[in-house]
Design a protein around this motif. Structure first.
Motif, PDB file in Angstrom:
ATOM      1  N   LEU A 160       1.456  -9.067   8.690  1.00 33.48           N
ATOM      2  CA  LEU A 160       0.957 -10.419   8.932  1.00 33.48           C
ATOM      3  C   LEU A 160       0.335 -10.487  10.326  1.00 33.48           C
ATOM      4  CD1 LEU A 160       4.083 -12.454   7.736  1.00 33.48           C
ATOM      5  CD2 LEU A 160       1.888 -12.368   6.542  1.00 33.48           C
ATOM      6  N   ALA A 161      -0.708 -11.320  10.473  1.00 34.68           N
ATOM      7  CA  ALA A 161      -1.286 -11.598  11.791  1.00 34.68           C
ATOM      8  C   ALA A 161      -2.312 -12.704  11.670  1.00 34.68           C
ATOM      9  CB  ALA A 161      -1.941 -10.350  12.395  1.00 34.68           C
ATOM     10  N   ALA A 162      -2.235 -13.680  12.569  1.00 31.54           N
ATOM     11  CA  ALA A 162      -3.259 -14.719  12.727  1.00 31.54           C
ATOM     12  C   ALA A 162      -3.593 -15.434  11.419  1.00 31.54           C
ATOM     13  CB  ALA A 162      -4.523 -14.107  13.328  1.00 31.54           C
ATOM     14  N   GLY A 163      -2.591 -15.679  10.591  1.00 31.34           N
ATOM     15  CA  GLY A 163      -2.816 -16.398   9.345  1.00 31.34           C
ATOM     16  C   GLY A 163      -3.228 -15.533   8.173  1.00 31.34           C
ATOM     17  N   PHE A 164      -3.380 -14.235   8.379  1.00 30.66           N
ATOM     18  CA  PHE A 164      -3.757 -13.309   7.308  1.00 30.66           C
ATOM     19  C   PHE A 164      -2.584 -12.394   6.978  1.00 30.66           C
ATOM     20  CE2 PHE A 164      -7.800 -14.207   9.481  1.00 30.66           C
ATOM     21  CZ  PHE A 164      -8.583 -14.601   8.409  1.00 30.66           C
ATOM     22  N   SER A 165      -2.639 -11.829   5.775  1.00 29.61           N
ATOM     23  CA  SER A 165      -1.762 -10.735   5.400  1.00 29.61           C
ATOM     24  C   SER A 165      -2.642  -9.560   4.985  1.00 29.61           C
ATOM     25  CB  SER A 165      -0.829 -11.126   4.246  1.00 29.61           C
ATOM     26  OG  SER A 165       0.126 -10.110   4.001  1.00 29.61           O
ATOM     27  N   ALA A 166      -2.069  -8.350   4.982  1.00 26.98           N
ATOM     28  CA  ALA A 166      -2.846  -7.163   4.623  1.00 26.98           C
ATOM     29  C   ALA A 166      -1.897  -6.029   4.318  1.00 26.98           C
ATOM     30  CB  ALA A 166      -3.805  -6.772   5.745  1.00 26.98           C
ATOM     31  N   VAL A 167      -2.444  -5.014   3.653  1.00 32.55           N
ATOM     32  CA  VAL A 167      -1.732  -3.761   3.414  1.00 32.55           C
ATOM     33  C   VAL A 167      -2.557  -2.647   4.039  1.00 32.55           C
ATOM     34  CG1 VAL A 167      -0.765  -2.189   1.706  1.00 32.55           C
ATOM     35  CG2 VAL A 167      -0.817  -4.654   1.229  1.00 32.55           C
ATOM     36  N   TYR A 168      -1.929  -1.860   4.905  1.00 32.70           N
ATOM     37  CA  TYR A 168      -2.642  -0.754   5.546  1.00 32.70           C
ATOM     38  C   TYR A 168      -2.915   0.358   4.523  1.00 32.70           C
ATOM     39  CZ  TYR A 168      -2.102  -2.513  10.319  1.00 32.70           C
ATOM     40  OH  TYR A 168      -2.191  -3.256  11.476  1.00 32.70           O
ATOM     41  N   PRO A 169      -4.171   0.740   4.317  1.00 34.09           N
ATOM     42  CA  PRO A 169      -4.473   1.766   3.314  1.00 34.09           C
ATOM     43  C   PRO A 169      -4.146   3.181   3.757  1.00 34.09           C
ATOM     44  CG  PRO A 169      -6.483   1.018   4.364  1.00 34.09           C
ATOM     45  CD  PRO A 169      -5.389   0.149   4.891  1.00 34.09           C
ATOM     46  N   GLY A 170      -4.077   3.416   5.052  1.00 33.37           N
ATOM     47  CA  GLY A 170      -3.760   4.741   5.575  1.00 33.37           C
ATOM     48  C   GLY A 170      -3.134   4.597   6.939  1.00 33.37           C
ATOM     49  N   GLU A 171      -2.552   5.670   7.438  1.00 38.06           N
ATOM     50  CA  GLU A 171      -1.940   5.605   8.766  1.00 38.06           C
ATOM     51  C   GLU A 171      -3.011   5.380   9.819  1.00 38.06           C
ATOM     52  OE1 GLU A 171       0.119   8.739  11.750  1.00 38.06           O
ATOM     53  OE2 GLU A 171       1.115   8.505   9.797  1.00 38.06           O
ATOM     54  N   SER A 172      -2.746   4.446  10.719  1.00 37.66           N
ATOM     55  CA  SER A 172      -3.718   4.121  11.759  1.00 37.66           C
ATOM     56  C   SER A 172      -3.031   3.291  12.829  1.00 37.66           C
ATOM     57  CB  SER A 172      -4.881   3.323  11.168  1.00 37.66           C
ATOM     58  OG  SER A 172      -4.436   2.056  10.716  1.00 37.66           O
ATOM     59  N   PRO A 173      -3.658   3.174  14.017  1.00 32.30           N
ATOM     60  CA  PRO A 173      -3.135   2.231  15.002  1.00 32.30           C
ATOM     61  C   PRO A 173      -3.243   0.804  14.470  1.00 32.30           C
ATOM     62  CG  PRO A 173      -4.735   3.737  15.985  1.00 32.30           C
ATOM     63  CD  PRO A 173      -4.831   3.905  14.499  1.00 32.30           C
ATOM     64  N   GLY A 174      -2.408  -0.096  14.966  1.00 31.54           N
ATOM     65  CA  GLY A 174      -2.488  -1.469  14.490  1.00 31.54           C
ATOM     66  C   GLY A 174      -1.569  -2.403  15.255  1.00 31.54           C
ATOM     67  N   GLY A 175      -1.990  -3.662  15.355  1.00 34.75           N
ATOM     68  CA  GLY A 175      -1.226  -4.648  16.092  1.00 34.75           C
ATOM     69  C   GLY A 175      -0.666  -5.756  15.226  1.00 34.75           C
ATOM     70  N   TRP A 176      -0.713  -5.601  13.884  1.00 35.37           N
ATOM     71  CA  TRP A 176      -0.164  -6.617  12.996  1.00 35.37           C
ATOM     72  C   TRP A 176       1.359  -6.458  12.919  1.00 35.37           C
ATOM     73  CZ3 TRP A 176      -3.376  -8.853   8.521  1.00 35.37           C
ATOM     74  CH2 TRP A 176      -4.717  -8.958   8.903  1.00 35.37           C
ATOM     75  N   ARG A 177       2.023  -7.528  12.495  1.00 37.08           N
ATOM     76  CA  ARG A 177       3.491  -7.522  12.406  1.00 37.08           C
ATOM     77  C   ARG A 177       3.916  -7.035  11.012  1.00 37.08           C
ATOM     78  NH1 ARG A 177       5.791 -10.241  16.830  1.00 37.08           N
ATOM     79  NH2 ARG A 177       4.201 -11.309  18.078  1.00 37.08           N
ATOM     80  N   LEU A 178       4.733  -5.992  11.001  1.00 31.59           N
ATOM     81  CA  LEU A 178       5.109  -5.314   9.757  1.00 31.59           C
ATOM     82  C   LEU A 178       6.338  -5.984   9.143  1.00 31.59           C
ATOM     83  CD1 LEU A 178       4.743  -1.606  10.956  1.00 31.59           C
ATOM     84  CD2 LEU A 178       2.980  -3.244  10.232  1.00 31.59           C
ATOM     85  N   ILE A 179       6.185  -6.408   7.875  1.00 28.81           N
ATOM     86  CA  ILE A 179       7.301  -7.068   7.202  1.00 28.81           C
ATOM     87  C   ILE A 179       7.803  -6.293   5.991  1.00 28.81           C
ATOM     88  CG2 ILE A 179       6.611  -9.360   7.986  1.00 28.81           C
ATOM     89  CD1 ILE A 179       5.442  -9.849   5.176  1.00 28.81           C
ATOM     90  N   GLY A 180       7.052  -5.285   5.522  1.00 29.57           N
ATOM     91  CA  GLY A 180       7.495  -4.527   4.357  1.00 29.57           C
ATOM     92  C   GLY A 180       6.606  -3.333   4.104  1.00 29.57           C
ATOM     93  N   ARG A 181       6.793  -2.739   2.910  1.00 32.01           N
ATOM     94  CA  ARG A 181       6.003  -1.561   2.535  1.00 32.01           C
ATOM     95  C   ARG A 181       5.836  -1.519   1.024  1.00 32.01           C
ATOM     96  NH1 ARG A 181      10.188   2.347   1.278  1.00 32.01           N
ATOM     97  NH2 ARG A 181      12.198   1.454   1.888  1.00 32.01           N
ATOM     98  N   THR A 182       4.755  -0.866   0.612  1.00 26.36           N
ATOM     99  CA  THR A 182       4.464  -0.754  -0.810  1.00 26.36           C
ATOM    100  C   THR A 182       4.036   0.672  -1.135  1.00 26.36           C
ATOM    101  OG1 THR A 182       3.098  -1.585  -2.631  1.00 26.36           O
ATOM    102  CG2 THR A 182       2.054  -1.442  -0.477  1.00 26.36           C
ATOM    103  N   GLY A 183       4.187   1.027  -2.398  1.00 22.05           N
ATOM    104  CA  GLY A 183       3.732   2.337  -2.860  1.00 22.05           C
ATOM    105  C   GLY A 183       2.333   2.312  -3.434  1.00 22.05           C
ATOM    106  N   GLU A 184       1.693   1.145  -3.420  1.00 22.64           N
ATOM    107  CA  GLU A 184       0.323   1.047  -3.942  1.00 22.64           C
ATOM    108  C   GLU A 184      -0.640   1.857  -3.081  1.00 22.64           C
ATOM    109  OE1 GLU A 184      -1.005  -0.330  -6.530  1.00 22.64           O
ATOM    110  OE2 GLU A 184       0.538  -1.672  -7.324  1.00 22.64           O
ATOM    111  N   ARG A 185      -1.533   2.574  -3.741  1.00 22.15           N
ATOM    112  CA  ARG A 185      -2.610   3.260  -3.041  1.00 22.15           C
ATOM    113  C   ARG A 185      -3.779   2.293  -2.938  1.00 22.15           C
ATOM    114  NH1 ARG A 185      -4.253   8.453  -5.968  1.00 22.15           N
ATOM    115  NH2 ARG A 185      -2.153   9.067  -5.354  1.00 22.15           N
TER     116      ARG A 185
END
Length: 601
Positions: A160-185
């Motif tokens: 979550l960040a700034a009113g948005f949600s997202a799923v990281y598609p690959g490992e990368s730097p990032g400043g969003w707040r992590l609340i969970g994880r998924t197995g979706e590719r």
């Protein structure tokens, strides 16, 4: 251009514009309307948090967009998009889940209930292929980004960040707040629709208690099955520092987070292809700083353009080594080896082969390697075999082999259009950006040229809402040092862009080596004028005359040393200039056999 119609509009270089809008609904509405209009020359429409970036093929198309935007009525809200319904299973055990619970006052269970209880809408892509900004969820989850980004966020992280949600598609730097994880590719180029979530889709998150196994990341550029394997035509003996397959890239997919990529020096690739009879944008090889060695397995026609480097053709057995000129069609016999030396001018060479490099690992119609996301063919490695397509039907065109201007040596001037966010900087910083000389650092790459100099000061604080950027955007991060984006840039960014280099000068920017000096010249996008000065190369040696004890003596010094003397003189650095003078006078004294005289200010 500002203030066109109901919506403010700003130029982005000479081939793009950005439309400022009050909210995400209008962003999506304007983006949808522009796509519906199908305007001639529009290459890409890139919605973001509060803006729509429109990338065009030429200046005439930009004017067409301005006319179309002037005719849009206010208000223009988003139309319902006919997207897919996507459900994503999530294990809610993220590192920031408790902190988000405290920030929102919802607690851990309340955050999970809010995240899963409301459908999300995929508004726009960005950052990386498969990264979708999801909007329209529970408003209570509008938490800020982390003060300091993580160096690595794992693939499948739900954030979550700034009113948005997202799923990281690959490992990368990032400043969003992590609340969970998924197995979706989230991105898989072997699927008909590579992005698991695309703009317009509706996404629902579903909490699961059992542990999820993250789907293995498909190695980008994995070979696709093909019943007609091609016979290798070239063997890579040495790839040099870096050699990539490049073509015209992937324009038009920024909404999926996919940047254009492709050859950095587009004109050099075009000229190499024409020299061997290929279509102008056929896949070829982009070599960084020489060192490439290729052995022909059959008779081939090749051409080398771009940087001014030594070209050698070594015979398979006894025979003379040939040294063909840059841009000429070179006939290689089976067993002969093509070698590229270190460039004397410029940085990147382009090798075209008759029939074009054939690579069946293309993504979205292109084999181009994207160094930011990893899409496309991987970098060449020693021992690799390259196939080529059928011999070209068109004749070779040596008339177009020579460059319009020689590659950059040590100094270059690039024309730019101010903005779109130059108003984020002080008047002194805006003036200094154009008047200062910037040095290209060794940290530069295909993503961008990182520049060093005196930092630029901002007039505004806070974060810029994420918006689209293009090749040529000069973004200024908080350290105040500009970054000139090149072909593999991210499609969106959150730092202000002080200016945008015009399209005609970007091929030259691709040939600027580390240590070179850059200056930026502001121009009118409708009248940019002619290309500006590119200095002559630094010669190997320079002759000076220096007076010692009343007599003048001629000495010869390395060209780099003489260039340093020139730079210090122009900069008025008296201390370093004195040190260099001592060195020069010492050389003269040793030549004359006299004692070195004292050098005073």
């Amino acid at each position: 251009m500002p203030g066109v119609g109901a919506f403010p509009m700003r130029p982005v270089g000479d081939r793009a514009c950005i439309i400022d809008l009050p909210d995400l609904d209008r962003v999506l509405g304007v983006a949808a309307r522009l796509r519906e209009l199908g305007l001639a020359g529009v290459v890409d429409v890139v919605p973001a948090a509060r803006t729509v970036l429109v990338v065009c093929a030429d200046r005439a198309a930009v004017r067409g967009v301005a006319e179309a935007v002037a005719g849009l009525d206010e208000p223009l809200a988003a139309r319902a998009a006919a997207g897919a319904e996507v459900t994503i299973d999530v294990v809610y055990d993220g590192d920031d889940l408790a902190a988000v619970g405290e920030l929102t006052g919802l607690g851990r269970d309340g955050v999970i209930a809010a995240h899963t209880g409301t459908p999300w809408r995929a508004a726009f892509g960005g950052f990386a292929p498969g990264f979708a900004y999801l909007a329209g969820g529970d408003a209570r989850l509008g938490v800020p980004r982390l003060d300091s980004p993580r160096a690595a966020v794992p693939a499948g992280a739900v954030a979550l960040a700034a009113g948005f949600s997202a799923v990281y598609p690959g490992e990368s730097p990032g400043g969003w707040r992590l609340i969970g994880r998924t197995g979706e590719r989230m991105w898989d180029e072997t699927r008909d629709r590579p992005a698991r979530v695309a703009p317009g889709d509706t996404v629902r998150f579903r909490a699961v208690r059992e542990a999820v196994v993250l789907a293995p990341v498909v190695r980008t550029g994995a070979p696709r099955r093909d019943p007609r394997p091609s016979e290798p035509a070239l063997t890579v003996l040495d790839p040099g520092m870096l050699t990539l397959v490049q073509d015209a890239g992937r324009p038009g997919h920024a909404a999926l987070g996919v940047t254009e990529s492709g050859a950095l020096d587009r004109d050099a690739l075009r000229r190499a292809n024409l020299a061997v009879g290929n279509p102008p944008q056929a896949p070829g090889l982009e070599n960084l700083n020489g060192g490439l060695a290729l052995r022909a397995r059959s008779a081939l026609r090749v051409a080398v353009t771009g940087a001014d480097a030594e070209i050698r053709v070594e015979p398979a057995g006894a025979g003379a080594v040939r040294s063909p000129r840059t841009g000429s069609a070179i006939e290689l016999a089976a067993g002969e080896t093509l070698r590229l030396g270190a460039p004397r001018r410029g940085l990147r060479c382009y090798v075209a082969v008759g029939g074009g490099i054939e690579d069946r690992r293309g993504v979205l119609g292109s084999a181009a390697h994207d160094s930011l996301s990893g899409l496309g063919a991987p970098p060449l490695a020693a021992g690799a075999h390259l196939a080529v397509g059928p011999p070209p039907q068109r004749p070779a065109d040596p008339e177009h082999a020579a460059p319009a201007q020689p590659p950059v040596a040590r100094r270059a001037v690039l024309r730019f259009v101010p903005g779109p966010r130059d108003d984020w900087f002080t008047p002194e910083a805006r003036t200094a950006f154009a008047e200062r000389t910037w040095r290209v650092t060794p940290r530069s790459n295909r993503i961008g040229l990182r520049l060093d100099g005196d930092p630029l000061a901002r007039s505004r604080t806070g974060e810029l809402a994420t918006e689209g950027v293009i090749r040529g955007s000069v973004q200024v991060p908080p350290n105040g040092l500009p970054v000139l984006f090149l072909a593999d840039h991210p499609v969106t960014g959150g730092y202000p862009v002080i200016g945008t280099v015009i399209d005609a000068d970007l091929d030259r920017a691709a040939q600027v080596p580390p240590g070179a000096e850059l200056r930026f010249e502001p121009v009118d996008p409708d009248d940019p004028g002619e290309p500006l000065g590119f200095d002559a190369p630094v010669p190997e040696t320079v002759a000076f005359t220096i007076e010692i004890d009343g007599r003048r003596h001629r000495i010869t010094v390395p060209g780099d040393l003489a260039a340093a003397f020139d730079r210090l003189t122009a900069a008025g650095d008296r201390a370093k200039l004195a040190e260099l003078l001592v060195e020069l006078v010492g050389k003269a004294a040793r030549r004359t056999g006299r004692m070195m005289p004292r050098v005073s200010e």
